[in-house]
Each structure stands twice: as structure tokens, then as C-alpha cells.
Scaffold this motif. Structure first.
Motif, PDB file in Angstrom:
ATOM      1  N   PHE A  47       0.916  -1.206   0.083  1.00  0.00           N
ATOM      2  CA  PHE A  47       0.155  -0.175  -0.126  1.00  0.00           C
ATOM      3  C   PHE A  47       0.809   1.517   0.156  1.00  0.00           C
ATOM      4  O   PHE A  47       0.445   2.226  -0.617  1.00  0.00           O
ATOM      5  N   SER A  48       1.862   1.237   0.717  1.00  0.00           N
ATOM      6  CA  SER A  48       3.095   2.414   0.834  1.00  0.00           C
ATOM      7  C   SER A  48       3.596   2.652  -0.425  1.00  0.00           C
ATOM      8  O   SER A  48       3.790   3.943  -0.947  1.00  0.00           O
ATOM      9  N   ALA A  49       3.934   1.457  -1.420  1.00  0.00           N
ATOM     10  CA  ALA A  49       4.181   1.565  -2.797  1.00  0.00           C
ATOM     11  C   ALA A  49       3.186   2.432  -3.619  1.00  0.00           C
ATOM     12  O   ALA A  49       3.577   3.100  -4.254  1.00  0.00           O
ATOM     13  N   PHE A  50       1.790   2.050  -3.421  1.00  0.00           N
ATOM     14  CA  PHE A  50       1.114   2.831  -4.183  1.00  0.00           C
ATOM     15  C   PHE A  50       0.782   4.191  -3.724  1.00  0.00           C
ATOM     16  O   PHE A  50       0.637   5.206  -4.589  1.00  0.00           O
ATOM     17  N   VAL A  51       1.065   4.375  -2.414  1.00  0.00           N
ATOM     18  CA  VAL A  51       0.834   6.067  -2.083  1.00  0.00           C
ATOM     19  C   VAL A  51       1.979   6.687  -2.382  1.00  0.00           C
ATOM     20  O   VAL A  51       2.120   7.972  -3.205  1.00  0.00           O
ATOM     21  N   TRP A  52       3.340   6.012  -2.719  1.00  0.00           N
ATOM     22  CA  TRP A  52       4.534   6.364  -3.299  1.00  0.00           C
ATOM     23  C   TRP A  52       4.110   7.109  -4.814  1.00  0.00           C
ATOM     24  O   TRP A  52       4.587   8.150  -5.229  1.00  0.00           O
ATOM     25  N   ILE A  53       3.530   5.930  -5.323  1.00  0.00           N
ATOM     26  CA  ILE A  53       3.419   6.458  -6.801  1.00  0.00           C
ATOM     27  C   ILE A  53       2.368   7.453  -7.024  1.00  0.00           C
ATOM     28  O   ILE A  53       2.304   8.201  -7.912  1.00  0.00           O
ATOM     29  N   GLY A  54       1.489   7.479  -6.317  1.00  0.00           N
ATOM     30  CA  GLY A  54       0.329   8.750  -6.067  1.00  0.00           C
ATOM     31  C   GLY A  54       1.005   9.977  -5.941  1.00  0.00           C
ATOM     32  O   GLY A  54       0.840  11.089  -6.503  1.00  0.00           O
ATOM     33  N   TYR A  55       1.811   9.962  -4.999  1.00  0.00           N
ATOM     34  CA  TYR A  55       2.727  11.130  -4.669  1.00  0.00           C
ATOM     35  C   TYR A  55       3.285  11.726  -5.649  1.00  0.00           C
ATOM     36  O   TYR A  55       3.685  12.794  -6.171  1.00  0.00           O
ATOM     37  N   LEU A  56       4.174  10.490  -6.545  1.00  0.00           N
ATOM     38  CA  LEU A  56       4.845  10.904  -7.659  1.00  0.00           C
ATOM     39  C   LEU A  56       4.073  11.286  -8.653  1.00  0.00           C
ATOM     40  O   LEU A  56       4.423  12.539  -9.553  1.00  0.00           O
TER      41      LEU A  56
END
Length: 76
Positions: A47-56
Motif C-alpha cells: 500500500f505504501s508503494a501505491f501511495v508513493w506512486i500517487g505522490y509522484l
């Protein structure tokens, strides 16, 4: 969601003022900041990886928006 909005505004300011090397540096800084933070807090997951992608995406879409606004029109 608040962080994504701030990142969008930051990306648009970078797009208005600077070029693509600045957005690369900002993206790397975002990655270097959030991954160790999530690792230290024990929150690193898929989930953190998906949040990181959203931030990028928020940062870079703001950059594209700011670059579009900074592009001179046909009449200029």
C-alpha cells in the motif's frame, strides 16, 4: 490527500520556474524522504508503494500543469 495537493502545487511551481532537472531532483528527494520514513515507522508495505506512486503522479502532473502555463501562447 493533503500531501498530494501540496505536491501538486509544488510541482506546478517547479514547472513555472524551472526545467525538467528540477522535477527529477524533487522526485528523487521525495523517494529518499518517504521510503526510509516508512521503513523506520514499520509502515512499508505494498500500500505504501501505491501511495508513493500517487505522490509522484501528483508532483509530476503539477509540473506538467505549471509547464503548460509557462509556455508562451501564439500571440506572444
Amino acid at each position: 490527500m493533503l500531501i498530494a495537493g501540496i505536491l501538486f502545487l509544488l510541482g506546478s511551481l517547479i514547472g513555472l520556474s524551472f526545467g525538467y532537472p528540477a522535477i527529477i531532483v524533487a522526485s528523487v528527494a521525495l523517494t529518499v524522504f518517504f521510503f526510509p520514513l516508512w521503513l523506520i515507522r514499520g509502515e512499508l508495505s505494498l500500500f505504501s508503494a501505491f501511495v508513493w506512486i500517487g505522490y509522484l503522479f501528483a508532483l509530476q502532473s503539477g509540473f506538467l500543469f505549471g509547464s503548460y502555463l509557462a509556455t508562451p501562447g501564439e500571440d506572444e
